[in-house]
Design a protein around this motif. Structure first.
Motif, PDB file in Angstrom:
ATOM      1  N   UNK A   1     -47.609  75.336  -7.014  1.00 51.34           N
ATOM      2  CA  UNK A   1     -48.253  74.942  -8.270  1.00 51.34           C
ATOM      3  C   UNK A   1     -49.382  73.951  -7.995  1.00 51.34           C
ATOM      4  N   UNK A   2     -49.127  73.001  -7.117  1.00 59.24           N
ATOM      5  CA  UNK A   2     -50.152  72.014  -6.766  1.00 59.24           C
ATOM      6  C   UNK A   2     -51.353  72.699  -6.128  1.00 59.24           C
ATOM      7  N   UNK A   3     -51.092  73.662  -5.223  1.00 59.20           N
ATOM      8  CA  UNK A   3     -52.179  74.333  -4.507  1.00 59.20           C
ATOM      9  C   UNK A   3     -53.069  75.152  -5.438  1.00 59.20           C
ATOM     10  N   UNK A   4     -52.549  75.546  -6.589  1.00 62.21           N
ATOM     11  CA  UNK A   4     -53.329  76.338  -7.536  1.00 62.21           C
ATOM     12  C   UNK A   4     -54.311  75.488  -8.340  1.00 62.21           C
ATOM     13  N   UNK A   5     -54.245  74.173  -8.164  1.00 60.92           N
ATOM     14  CA  UNK A   5     -55.087  73.259  -8.934  1.00 60.92           C
ATOM     15  C   UNK A   5     -56.047  72.512  -8.024  1.00 60.92           C
ATOM     16  N   UNK A   6     -57.119  72.015  -8.604  1.00 63.38           N
ATOM     17  CA  UNK A   6     -58.123  71.303  -7.814  1.00 63.38           C
ATOM     18  C   UNK A   6     -57.870  69.802  -7.877  1.00 63.38           C
ATOM     19  N   UNK A   7     -57.957  69.160  -6.700  1.00 65.78           N
ATOM     20  CA  UNK A   7     -57.706  67.723  -6.593  1.00 65.78           C
ATOM     21  C   UNK A   7     -58.727  67.103  -5.646  1.00 65.78           C
ATOM     22  N   UNK A   8     -59.019  65.860  -5.850  1.00 59.64           N
ATOM     23  CA  UNK A   8     -59.709  65.099  -4.810  1.00 59.64           C
ATOM     24  C   UNK A   8     -58.673  64.770  -3.735  1.00 59.64           C
ATOM     25  N   UNK A   9     -59.137  64.381  -2.556  1.00 61.58           N
ATOM     26  CA  UNK A   9     -58.214  64.054  -1.472  1.00 61.58           C
ATOM     27  C   UNK A   9     -57.266  62.908  -1.858  1.00 61.58           C
ATOM     28  N   UNK A  10     -57.750  61.817  -2.466  1.00 57.05           N
ATOM     29  CA  UNK A  10     -56.820  60.751  -2.864  1.00 57.05           C
ATOM     30  C   UNK A  10     -55.827  61.205  -3.933  1.00 57.05           C
TER      31      UNK A  10
ATOM     32  N   UNK B   1     -36.408  71.101 -14.764  1.00 58.48           N
ATOM     33  CA  UNK B   1     -37.550  70.353 -14.241  1.00 58.48           C
ATOM     34  C   UNK B   1     -38.613  71.284 -13.674  1.00 58.48           C
ATOM     35  N   UNK B   2     -38.186  72.321 -12.963  1.00 60.23           N
ATOM     36  CA  UNK B   2     -39.144  73.251 -12.371  1.00 60.23           C
ATOM     37  C   UNK B   2     -39.983  73.925 -13.454  1.00 60.23           C
ATOM     38  N   UNK B   3     -39.366  74.266 -14.573  1.00 51.90           N
ATOM     39  CA  UNK B   3     -40.116  74.874 -15.668  1.00 51.90           C
ATOM     40  C   UNK B   3     -41.217  73.961 -16.182  1.00 51.90           C
ATOM     41  N   UNK B   4     -40.991  72.669 -16.126  1.00 53.92           N
ATOM     42  CA  UNK B   4     -41.957  71.722 -16.681  1.00 53.92           C
ATOM     43  C   UNK B   4     -43.080  71.354 -15.725  1.00 53.92           C
ATOM     44  N   UNK B   5     -42.952  71.704 -14.444  1.00 50.70           N
ATOM     45  CA  UNK B   5     -43.944  71.262 -13.460  1.00 50.70           C
ATOM     46  C   UNK B   5     -45.374  71.715 -13.751  1.00 50.70           C
ATOM     47  N   UNK B   6     -45.604  72.996 -14.164  1.00 54.08           N
ATOM     48  CA  UNK B   6     -47.002  73.342 -14.460  1.00 54.08           C
ATOM     49  C   UNK B   6     -47.627  72.441 -15.521  1.00 54.08           C
ATOM     50  N   UNK B   7     -46.882  72.132 -16.572  1.00 53.33           N
ATOM     51  CA  UNK B   7     -47.408  71.243 -17.617  1.00 53.33           C
ATOM     52  C   UNK B   7     -47.634  69.840 -17.077  1.00 53.33           C
ATOM     53  N   UNK B   8     -46.715  69.361 -16.236  1.00 51.29           N
ATOM     54  CA  UNK B   8     -46.862  68.011 -15.685  1.00 51.29           C
ATOM     55  C   UNK B   8     -48.067  67.929 -14.773  1.00 51.29           C
ATOM     56  N   UNK B   9     -48.234  68.901 -13.869  1.00 43.58           N
ATOM     57  CA  UNK B   9     -49.354  68.857 -12.936  1.00 43.58           C
ATOM     58  C   UNK B   9     -50.693  69.132 -13.619  1.00 43.58           C
TER      59      UNK B   9
END
Length: 283
Positions: A235-244, A184-192
């Motif tokens: 991984x999440x922190x490396x990507x840009x997101x809106x607050x919601x 599962x960890x291997x797949x997280x970059x693709x999922x996010x």
């Protein structure tokens, strides 16, 4: 160069390797190569693999005299291949004849996708269970990530990867000390990245032939969960997101951790009971 490289690590799989290789040879999509990394087998596996490699030029059999860890053997099949698309295949697994064709078609139609996956039929002894693909009913990014994160199956790691995505997936294991949930960890970059595409054409058939005990004691599960969450948050922190979006993705991650790694409060209770038993003089 073939369009698809298939890495097949094996060790003493004489009971099921022939059927696995026959399943690959019967695929309707034929532009592939198979690298069999034989981890010092001693039970006749090597003879079966060598015979197939002689009969079919798409198959290459490399037998190593020394046996390394299963994880190391898993890694090296990727390093020894170079086609633009790549997938792993366990030596006891199978697939429908159109499985590979469906995955290639899905990646071809989605240039930004990192990983193509199919439904999974899991077989343990004589018991079968079909894991369908998650229903994706919206184009809203955070909701799709939520749905894929909660609907993913560990055998998706045996889907078809775009080559550059494989390196990103393996990189995430560098600071993770467990085999548990590593798929599962291997797949997280693709999922996010919202970069997993679905191919309903052709099932992957996961056969649980080696009944090894992969389960961890509760204290190790908690350690794995902590490391996994830390890696996921990076991984999440490396990507840009809106607050919601960020709030929704983090909520989905907590649910994913409970479902796919270890349920937090239940595992804490088990760890406490284990510690209490070990402290008792009759424990």
């Amino acid at each position: 160069m073939a369009r698809v490289s298939i890495g097949l690590p094996t060790y003493n799989g004489v009971e099921f390797i022939a059927e696995c290789l026959d399943s690959l040879r019967s695929q309707t999509f034929e532009d592939f190569e198979v690298l069999i990394s034989d981890n010092g087998s001693t039970d006749g596996t090597s003879d079966i693999c060598a015979d197939v490699a002689k009969a079919d030029a798409r198959f290459r059999h490399v037998r190593y005299p020394d046996t390394v860890s299963a994880m190391e053997n898993f890694f090296r099949v990727e390093a020894m291949t170079d086609a633009p698309y790549f997938c792993w295949r366990a030596d006891d697994d199978l697939a429908d004849r159109n499985h590979l064709a469906g995955l290639v078609g899905a990646l071809d139609q989605a240039p930004d996708a990192a990983l193509a996956v199919a439904p999974v039929l899991r077989i343990i002894d004589n018991t079968e269970r079909l894991f369908e693909l998650p229903a994706l009913s919206t184009d809203e990014r955070a909701q799709r990530i939520h749905d894929v994160l909660l609907g993913c199956h560990p055998s998706w790691v045996y889907g078809l990867w775009r080559r550059d995505a494989v390196g990103l997936a393996l990189k995430r294991l560098a600071n993770y000390d467990f085999a548990w949930a590593a798929d599962h960890l291997m797949m997280l970059p693709a999922i996010f990245d919202n970069a997993v595409v679905m191919s309903p054409d052709g099932r992957f058939i996961q056969r649980i032939k080696r009944q090894a005990n992969y389960h961890l004691p509760p204290d190790k599960l908690l350690a794995a969960r902590k490391q996994y969450k830390q890696a996921a948050l990076e991984i999440i922190a490396e990507r840009e997101w809106s607050a919601p979006e960020l709030a929704k993705v983090k909520r989905a991650l907590d649910l994913h951790l409970d479902r796919r790694v270890a349920p937090l409060f239940k595992t804490y209770r088990r760890a406490f009971k284990q510690k209490l038993r070990s402290a008792l003089p009759f424990g």
